[in-house]
Design a protein around this motif. Structure first.
Motif, mmCIF file in Angstrom:
data_model
loop_
_atom_site.group_PDB
_atom_site.id
_atom_site.type_symbol
_atom_site.label_atom_id
_atom_site.label_comp_id
_atom_site.label_asym_id
_atom_site.label_seq_id
_atom_site.Cartn_x
_atom_site.Cartn_y
_atom_site.Cartn_z
ATOM 1 N N ASP A 49 0.757 -1.414 -0.063
ATOM 2 C CA ASP A 49 0.024 -0.051 -0.005
ATOM 3 C C ASP A 49 0.830 1.142 0.127
ATOM 4 O OD1 ASP A 49 -2.460 -1.318 0.147
ATOM 5 O OD2 ASP A 49 -2.229 -1.509 2.210
ATOM 6 N N VAL A 50 1.972 1.071 0.509
ATOM 7 C CA VAL A 50 3.099 2.334 0.609
ATOM 8 C C VAL A 50 3.982 2.201 -0.223
ATOM 9 C CG1 VAL A 50 4.444 3.590 2.445
ATOM 10 C CG2 VAL A 50 2.354 2.205 3.323
ATOM 11 N N VAL A 51 4.177 3.504 -0.957
ATOM 12 C CA VAL A 51 5.351 3.659 -1.720
ATOM 13 C C VAL A 51 6.084 4.925 -1.279
ATOM 14 C CG1 VAL A 51 4.130 5.085 -3.378
ATOM 15 C CG2 VAL A 51 6.134 4.099 -4.108
ATOM 16 N N ARG A 65 9.471 1.141 -3.471
ATOM 17 C CA ARG A 65 10.313 2.407 -3.691
ATOM 18 C C ARG A 65 10.279 2.728 -4.964
ATOM 19 N NH1 ARG A 65 14.387 2.621 0.151
ATOM 20 N NH2 ARG A 65 15.213 4.215 -0.991
ATOM 21 N N THR A 66 10.441 4.069 -5.316
ATOM 22 C CA THR A 66 10.717 4.522 -6.693
ATOM 23 C C THR A 66 11.131 6.201 -6.567
ATOM 24 O OG1 THR A 66 9.739 5.162 -8.873
ATOM 25 C CG2 THR A 66 8.492 5.994 -6.955
ATOM 26 N N ARG A 67 11.644 6.697 -7.557
ATOM 27 C CA ARG A 67 12.254 7.982 -7.642
ATOM 28 C C ARG A 67 11.661 8.843 -8.722
ATOM 29 N NH1 ARG A 67 17.683 10.069 -6.655
ATOM 30 N NH2 ARG A 67 16.980 12.245 -6.193
ATOM 31 N N GLU A 68 11.590 9.973 -8.596
ATOM 32 C CA GLU A 68 11.099 11.012 -9.360
ATOM 33 C C GLU A 68 11.985 11.024 -10.691
ATOM 34 O OE1 GLU A 68 13.377 13.478 -6.712
ATOM 35 O OE2 GLU A 68 12.098 11.715 -6.752
ATOM 36 N N LEU A 83 2.328 7.368 -8.187
ATOM 37 C CA LEU A 83 1.084 6.704 -9.024
ATOM 38 C C LEU A 83 1.265 5.614 -9.742
ATOM 39 C CD1 LEU A 83 -0.873 9.541 -9.432
ATOM 40 C CD2 LEU A 83 -1.459 7.890 -8.109
ATOM 41 N N ASP A 84 2.531 5.702 -10.745
ATOM 42 C CA ASP A 84 2.907 4.669 -11.597
ATOM 43 C C ASP A 84 3.448 3.417 -10.665
ATOM 44 O OD1 ASP A 84 2.368 6.204 -13.602
ATOM 45 O OD2 ASP A 84 4.570 6.872 -14.084
ATOM 46 N N THR A 85 4.065 3.416 -9.868
ATOM 47 C CA THR A 85 4.411 2.408 -9.021
ATOM 48 C C THR A 85 3.117 1.866 -8.077
ATOM 49 O OG1 THR A 85 6.733 3.327 -8.741
ATOM 50 C CG2 THR A 85 6.089 1.512 -7.107
ATOM 51 N N LEU A 86 2.627 2.510 -7.635
ATOM 52 C CA LEU A 86 1.410 1.988 -7.004
ATOM 53 C C LEU A 86 0.334 1.092 -8.107
ATOM 54 C CD1 LEU A 86 0.416 4.530 -4.554
ATOM 55 C CD2 LEU A 86 1.371 2.577 -4.033
ATOM 56 N N ASP A 87 0.407 1.780 -9.129
ATOM 57 C CA ASP A 87 -0.669 1.168 -10.064
ATOM 58 C C ASP A 87 0.017 -0.092 -10.477
ATOM 59 O OD1 ASP A 87 -2.377 3.100 -10.258
ATOM 60 O OD2 ASP A 87 -1.487 4.082 -11.881
ATOM 61 N N ARG A 88 1.306 -0.525 -10.664
ATOM 62 C CA ARG A 88 1.914 -1.767 -11.216
ATOM 63 C C ARG A 88 1.777 -2.853 -10.007
ATOM 64 N NH1 ARG A 88 5.636 1.971 -13.341
ATOM 65 N NH2 ARG A 88 7.066 1.571 -11.705
ATOM 66 N N ALA A 89 1.873 -2.085 -8.739
ATOM 67 C CA ALA A 89 1.972 -3.255 -7.389
ATOM 68 C C ALA A 89 0.748 -3.784 -6.933
ATOM 69 C CB ALA A 89 2.782 -2.348 -6.370
ATOM 70 N N ARG A 90 -0.531 -3.169 -7.373
ATOM 71 C CA ARG A 90 -1.717 -3.536 -6.380
ATOM 72 C C ARG A 90 -3.013 -3.063 -7.440
ATOM 73 N NH1 ARG A 90 -3.606 -1.120 -1.454
ATOM 74 N NH2 ARG A 90 -5.358 -1.620 -2.385
ATOM 75 N N PRO A 91 -4.074 -3.519 -6.996
ATOM 76 C CA PRO A 91 -5.220 -3.142 -7.637
ATOM 77 C C PRO A 91 -5.650 -1.764 -7.278
ATOM 78 C CG PRO A 91 -5.657 -5.210 -6.537
ATOM 79 C CD PRO A 91 -4.185 -4.793 -6.194
ATOM 80 N N THR A 92 -6.019 -1.112 -7.911
ATOM 81 C CA THR A 92 -6.341 0.465 -7.564
ATOM 82 C C THR A 92 -7.037 0.737 -6.502
ATOM 83 O OG1 THR A 92 -6.253 1.201 -10.203
ATOM 84 C CG2 THR A 92 -6.991 2.573 -8.796
#
Length: 198
Positions: A49-51, A65-68, A83-92
């Motif tokens: 849930d957390v990025v 984890r991600t980077r701008e 947002l891109d990372t969360l979209d790939r990791a889990r259902p919206t």
């Protein structure tokens, strides 16, 4: 989403995210960003849930984890990357919480935002904290679909958060003293923070 990618220019480049706090229950210190992640997980969010959006040399944390892109291109670019990372990791999810990493006392605001989102009417797209008269867009929670639409096809590099997602603010929570952030060495002293470890 925890944004931790700033230059900390008013702190001479010392990364805010790595200042340490002794607020943990076991008495040990934790970095500001680590302290915030622990709070989110304790409040029931999961690792997926957390990025955390920030540099690769932040401490290891059991979250996404991600980077701008490019690095140091501002919090709006961080939102897009997160947002891109969360979209790939889990259902919206229905809602996305946005937090700056440098607010040591923000946990009550997080609780209030999560509770407000759970009972928000369908027309509400974004709930932000007003703290002692100051609007805090990085202490806010936004309907994920609306947030994604707001950033779609929009320039985000070196852009203010207000200009990117300000149209989504249609509800406010009035609180006091929970979003004070760490911008200067006076703030470091006021919060009793410890310097980053070498």
């Amino acid at each position: 989403m925890v944004l931790a990618g700033g230059r900390s220019s008013r702190l001479g480049g010392t990364p805010k995210a790595l200042f340490r706090t002794e607020h943990r229950a076991d008495g040990h210190s934790s970095t500001l960003v680590g302290h915030m992640v622990v709070d989110l997980l304790e409040l029931g969010l999961t690792s997926d849930d957390v990025v955390v959006v920030g540099p690769e040399d932040l401490p290891s944390m059991p979250v996404l984890r991600t980077r701008e892109d490019p690095p140091f291109s501002g919090p709006a670019a961080g939102i897009v990357a997160g947002l891109d990372t969360l979209d790939r990791a889990r259902p919206t999810p229905d809602w996305t919480l946005l937090l700056a990493c440098d607010m040591p006392a923000v946990r009550p605001a997080v609780v209030a935002l999560l509770n407000a989102a759970a009972t928000a009417p369908p027309e509400h797209r974004g709930i932000v904290v007003i703290d002692d008269g100051r609007l805090q867009p990085l202490a806010g929670i936004y309907r994920t679909d609306a947030l994604r639409e707001a950033v779609r096809d929009q320039p985000s590099v070196n852009r203010s958060v207000r200009s990117l997602v300000g149209t989504l603010w249609d509800a406010e929570l009035t609180l006091s003293g929970v979003t004070d952030d760490v911008d200067t060495w006076d703030d470091v002293d006021r919060f009793g923070l410890l310097p980053p470890r070498d």
